[in-house]
Motif scaffolding. Structure first.
Motif, PDB file in Angstrom:
ATOM      1  N   VAL A 213       0.814  -1.268   0.117  1.00 31.13           N
ATOM      2  CA  VAL A 213      -0.042   0.045   0.122  1.00 31.13           C
ATOM      3  C   VAL A 213       0.996   1.150   0.113  1.00 31.13           C
ATOM      4  CG1 VAL A 213      -1.712   1.152   1.306  1.00 31.13           C
ATOM      5  CG2 VAL A 213      -1.819  -1.254   1.322  1.00 31.13           C
ATOM      6  N   GLY A 214       0.807   1.997  -0.960  1.00 25.96           N
ATOM      7  CA  GLY A 214       1.669   3.348  -1.095  1.00 25.96           C
ATOM      8  C   GLY A 214       2.780   2.875  -1.965  1.00 25.96           C
ATOM      9  N   ASP A 215       2.774   1.708  -2.515  1.00 24.14           N
ATOM     10  CA  ASP A 215       3.985   1.270  -3.243  1.00 24.14           C
ATOM     11  C   ASP A 215       3.487   0.451  -4.365  1.00 24.14           C
ATOM     12  OD1 ASP A 215       6.540   1.268  -4.447  1.00 24.14           O
ATOM     13  OD2 ASP A 215       7.255  -0.213  -3.122  1.00 24.14           O
ATOM     14  N   ASP A 216       2.406   0.730  -5.026  1.00 19.85           N
ATOM     15  CA  ASP A 216       1.460  -0.071  -5.728  1.00 19.85           C
ATOM     16  C   ASP A 216       2.319   0.113  -7.297  1.00 19.85           C
ATOM     17  OD1 ASP A 216      -0.303  -1.378  -7.756  1.00 19.85           O
ATOM     18  OD2 ASP A 216      -1.829  -0.266  -6.905  1.00 19.85           O
ATOM     19  N   CYS A 217       2.692  -1.185  -8.032  1.00 20.12           N
ATOM     20  CA  CYS A 217       3.408  -1.243  -9.197  1.00 20.12           C
ATOM     21  C   CYS A 217       2.629  -0.319 -10.203  1.00 20.12           C
ATOM     22  CB  CYS A 217       3.700  -2.322  -9.599  1.00 20.12           C
ATOM     23  SG  CYS A 217       2.461  -3.387 -10.171  1.00 20.12           S
ATOM     24  N   CYS A 218       1.121  -0.454 -10.171  1.00 21.85           N
ATOM     25  CA  CYS A 218       0.248   0.175 -10.997  1.00 21.85           C
ATOM     26  C   CYS A 218      -0.204   1.566 -10.657  1.00 21.85           C
ATOM     27  CB  CYS A 218      -1.035  -0.652 -11.066  1.00 21.85           C
ATOM     28  SG  CYS A 218      -0.599  -2.013 -12.110  1.00 21.85           S
ATOM     29  N   GLU A 219       0.527   2.103  -9.425  1.00 21.53           N
ATOM     30  CA  GLU A 219       0.231   3.386  -8.882  1.00 21.53           C
ATOM     31  C   GLU A 219      -1.226   3.847  -8.448  1.00 21.53           C
ATOM     32  OE1 GLU A 219       1.681   6.049 -11.874  1.00 21.53           O
ATOM     33  OE2 GLU A 219       3.922   5.463 -11.382  1.00 21.53           O
ATOM     34  N   GLY A 220      -1.864   2.501  -7.972  1.00 20.94           N
ATOM     35  CA  GLY A 220      -3.008   2.784  -7.289  1.00 20.94           C
ATOM     36  C   GLY A 220      -2.878   3.624  -6.041  1.00 20.94           C
ATOM     37  N   LYS A 221      -4.320   3.312  -5.471  1.00 22.52           N
ATOM     38  CA  LYS A 221      -4.545   4.341  -4.257  1.00 22.52           C
ATOM     39  C   LYS A 221      -4.179   5.772  -4.603  1.00 22.52           C
ATOM     40  CE  LYS A 221      -1.930   4.652  -0.543  1.00 22.52           C
ATOM     41  NZ  LYS A 221      -2.117   6.214  -0.398  1.00 22.52           N
ATOM     42  N   LEU A 222      -5.040   6.325  -5.084  1.00 20.33           N
ATOM     43  CA  LEU A 222      -4.529   7.877  -5.341  1.00 20.33           C
ATOM     44  C   LEU A 222      -5.132   8.609  -4.415  1.00 20.33           C
ATOM     45  CD1 LEU A 222      -5.884   7.961  -9.198  1.00 20.33           C
ATOM     46  CD2 LEU A 222      -3.841   7.546  -8.383  1.00 20.33           C
ATOM     47  N   THR A 223      -5.923   8.486  -3.327  1.00 21.74           N
ATOM     48  CA  THR A 223      -6.020   8.892  -2.086  1.00 21.74           C
ATOM     49  C   THR A 223      -6.050   7.925  -1.031  1.00 21.74           C
ATOM     50  OG1 THR A 223      -8.439   8.780  -2.249  1.00 21.74           O
ATOM     51  CG2 THR A 223      -7.568  10.547  -3.614  1.00 21.74           C
ATOM     52  N   ASP A 224      -6.293   8.643   0.067  1.00 20.99           N
ATOM     53  CA  ASP A 224      -6.503   7.566   1.239  1.00 20.99           C
ATOM     54  C   ASP A 224      -7.586   7.267   1.879  1.00 20.99           C
ATOM     55  OD1 ASP A 224      -3.723   7.373   1.750  1.00 20.99           O
ATOM     56  OD2 ASP A 224      -3.557   9.022   2.949  1.00 20.99           O
ATOM     57  N   ASP A 225      -8.672   7.910   0.941  1.00 23.91           N
ATOM     58  CA  ASP A 225     -10.113   7.813   1.303  1.00 23.91           C
ATOM     59  C   ASP A 225     -10.676   6.246   1.618  1.00 23.91           C
ATOM     60  OD1 ASP A 225      -9.522  10.242  -0.280  1.00 23.91           O
ATOM     61  OD2 ASP A 225     -11.870  10.558   0.291  1.00 23.91           O
ATOM     62  N   PHE A 226     -10.147   5.420   0.879  1.00 19.56           N
ATOM     63  CA  PHE A 226     -10.534   4.086   0.802  1.00 19.56           C
ATOM     64  C   PHE A 226      -9.391   3.183   1.500  1.00 19.56           C
ATOM     65  CE2 PHE A 226     -14.068   5.004  -2.339  1.00 19.56           C
ATOM     66  CZ  PHE A 226     -14.768   5.622  -1.416  1.00 19.56           C
ATOM     67  N   VAL A 227      -8.494   3.680   2.248  1.00 22.56           N
ATOM     68  CA  VAL A 227      -7.448   2.899   2.977  1.00 22.56           C
ATOM     69  C   VAL A 227      -8.116   2.443   4.100  1.00 22.56           C
ATOM     70  CG1 VAL A 227      -5.201   2.708   3.773  1.00 22.56           C
ATOM     71  CG2 VAL A 227      -5.616   3.714   1.561  1.00 22.56           C
ATOM     72  N   ILE A 228      -8.550   1.501   4.625  1.00 21.55           N
ATOM     73  CA  ILE A 228      -9.651   1.138   5.663  1.00 21.55           C
ATOM     74  C   ILE A 228      -8.495   0.532   6.726  1.00 21.55           C
ATOM     75  CG2 ILE A 228     -11.596  -0.355   6.476  1.00 21.55           C
ATOM     76  CD1 ILE A 228     -11.886   2.007   4.283  1.00 21.55           C
ATOM     77  N   ALA A 229      -8.862   0.961   8.041  1.00 19.92           N
ATOM     78  CA  ALA A 229      -8.115   0.405   9.167  1.00 19.92           C
ATOM     79  C   ALA A 229      -8.623  -0.935   9.510  1.00 19.92           C
ATOM     80  CB  ALA A 229      -8.277   1.401  10.525  1.00 19.92           C
ATOM     81  N   GLU A 230      -8.046  -1.940   9.921  1.00 19.95           N
ATOM     82  CA  GLU A 230      -8.405  -3.290  10.209  1.00 19.95           C
ATOM     83  C   GLU A 230      -9.589  -3.118  11.226  1.00 19.95           C
ATOM     84  OE1 GLU A 230      -6.137  -7.266  10.579  1.00 19.95           O
ATOM     85  OE2 GLU A 230      -6.084  -6.184  12.022  1.00 19.95           O
ATOM     86  N   THR A 231     -10.729  -3.882  11.110  1.00 13.55           N
ATOM     87  CA  THR A 231     -11.715  -4.034  12.074  1.00 13.55           C
ATOM     88  C   THR A 231     -12.061  -5.414  12.156  1.00 13.55           C
ATOM     89  OG1 THR A 231     -12.508  -1.942  11.870  1.00 13.55           O
ATOM     90  CG2 THR A 231     -13.875  -3.521  13.191  1.00 13.55           C
ATOM     91  N   VAL A 232     -12.206  -6.346  13.200  1.00 14.86           N
ATOM     92  CA  VAL A 232     -12.565  -7.714  13.294  1.00 14.86           C
ATOM     93  C   VAL A 232     -13.630  -7.739  14.286  1.00 14.86           C
ATOM     94  CG1 VAL A 232     -11.982  -9.948  13.901  1.00 14.86           C
ATOM     95  CG2 VAL A 232     -10.071  -8.245  12.985  1.00 14.86           C
ATOM     96  N   GLU A 233     -14.781  -8.197  13.864  1.00 16.15           N
ATOM     97  CA  GLU A 233     -15.941  -8.603  14.496  1.00 16.15           C
ATOM     98  C   GLU A 233     -16.189 -10.040  14.378  1.00 16.15           C
ATOM     99  OE1 GLU A 233     -19.245  -6.134  13.118  1.00 16.15           O
ATOM    100  OE2 GLU A 233     -17.976  -3.996  13.490  1.00 16.15           O
ATOM    101  N   ASP A 234     -16.420 -10.692  15.317  1.00 15.95           N
ATOM    102  CA  ASP A 234     -16.871 -12.110  15.685  1.00 15.95           C
ATOM    103  C   ASP A 234     -15.964 -13.183  14.547  1.00 15.95           C
ATOM    104  OD1 ASP A 234     -19.022 -11.702  17.213  1.00 15.95           O
ATOM    105  OD2 ASP A 234     -20.284 -11.192  15.454  1.00 15.95           O
ATOM    106  N   GLY A 235     -14.572 -12.903  14.575  1.00 18.70           N
ATOM    107  CA  GLY A 235     -13.668 -13.487  13.803  1.00 18.70           C
ATOM    108  C   GLY A 235     -13.714 -13.258  12.262  1.00 18.70           C
ATOM    109  N   LYS A 236     -14.344 -11.988  11.824  1.00 18.51           N
ATOM    110  CA  LYS A 236     -14.397 -11.749  10.507  1.00 18.51           C
ATOM    111  C   LYS A 236     -13.879 -10.214  10.275  1.00 18.51           C
ATOM    112  CE  LYS A 236     -18.797 -14.339   9.691  1.00 18.51           C
ATOM    113  NZ  LYS A 236     -20.157 -14.424   9.332  1.00 18.51           N
ATOM    114  N   HIS A 237     -12.991 -10.246   9.272  1.00 17.69           N
ATOM    115  CA  HIS A 237     -12.666  -8.662   9.204  1.00 17.69           C
ATOM    116  C   HIS A 237     -13.639  -7.936   8.449  1.00 17.69           C
ATOM    117  CE1 HIS A 237      -8.077  -9.530   9.562  1.00 17.69           C
ATOM    118  NE2 HIS A 237      -8.613 -10.473   9.824  1.00 17.69           N
TER     119      HIS A 237
END
Length: 249
Positions: A213-237
């Motif tokens: 993330v931040g070093d994508d060979c295709c230069e994706g992730k143009l913004t941080d809007d959809f970089v999601i922090a890890e959340t786990v609920e009942d064993g599911k991300h």
């Protein structure tokens, strides 16, 4: 009247010419580049090469004018012929994988919920492949489409994707290696949202702290809007994202 095609092509050609002049490219180097382009065409990698170096530029231009959520790369693995799903996308138990819940809301630019929007979702298998393209994996696995419901809400379960390498055993991969670059993409989930009367939104979501993330060979992730922090609920991300779509002109 300005001929837009002539203007764009002339600018591209002049940009290439300036690069050749700046680096004093020799005739032998020019011929090697010429042969490389022939090899790309023969290997049928022209779409890969174009997406690798130019797709994000077009997305950047589009995002400058957008009022809704930011777009991101579509990539080469979108399929529209996918099943309608409700609570769960089909996965292959033999591949394993961590359960992942994708949920959120679809809204318009005024903050109103948008019901009945079609949300296409697709991601890699737990070993970095795409159904409908790799290893004869049926197209109805690891991808599907769902409809936003009451209040614009959506929710569906899949599995956590993984980072993977783009095709790197052909001329495009050889070019990256010669340039000293890698061919890895970070783990991501693709979305395409469609609704009559609205512009399509095509984007990707990434996992905060994920490798590449931040070093994508295709230069994706143009913004941080959809970089999601890890959340786990009942064993599911959980990947919780609200999308904003804008009305078509």
């Amino acid at each position: 009247m300005t001929n837009r095609l002539d203007a764009v092509v002339s600018s591209i050609v002049e940009g290439v010419r300036n690069a050749l002049r700046e680096h004093d490219v020799t005739f032998e180097e020019y011929r090697k580049g010429f042969k490389f382009m022939m090899d790309v065409a023969e290997a049928k990698e022209l779409p890969l090469l174009m997406d690798l170096f130019l797709n994000t530029t077009i997305v950047e231009i589009q995002n400058r004018q957008a009022q809704g959520s930011p777009s991101d790369l579509e990539g080469p693995y979108f399929r529209s012929d996918v099943p309608l799903v409700t609570d769960k996308i089909k996965t292959m138990p033999e591949f394993g994988g961590t359960p992942l819940v994708l949920r959120g809301h679809v809204k318009d630019t005024d903050g109103n919920p948008v019901e009945g929007a079609t949300i296409f979702v697709w991601s890699s298998t737990p070993d970095g492949k795409y159904s409908g393209f790799h290893d004869n994996i049926p197209v109805d696995y690891y991808r599907g489409k769902l409809l936003s419901g009451a209040g614009g809400a959506y929710s569906v379960e899949s599995t956590v994707p993984v980072p993977y390498q783009i095709k790197n055993n052909g001329p495009t991969g050889a070019l990256l290696e010669a340039m000293g670059r890698h061919s890895w993409r970070p783990a991501h989930v693709h979305y395409k949202i469609r609704k009559d009367g609205y512009k399509d939104l095509t984007t990707q979501a990434y996992f905060e702290g994920g490798e590449w993330v931040g070093d994508d060979c295709c230069e994706g992730k143009l913004t941080d809007d959809f970089v999601i922090a890890e959340t786990v609920e009942d064993g599911k991300h959980v990947m919780d994202i609200d999308f904003v779509i804008e009305r078509a002109a």
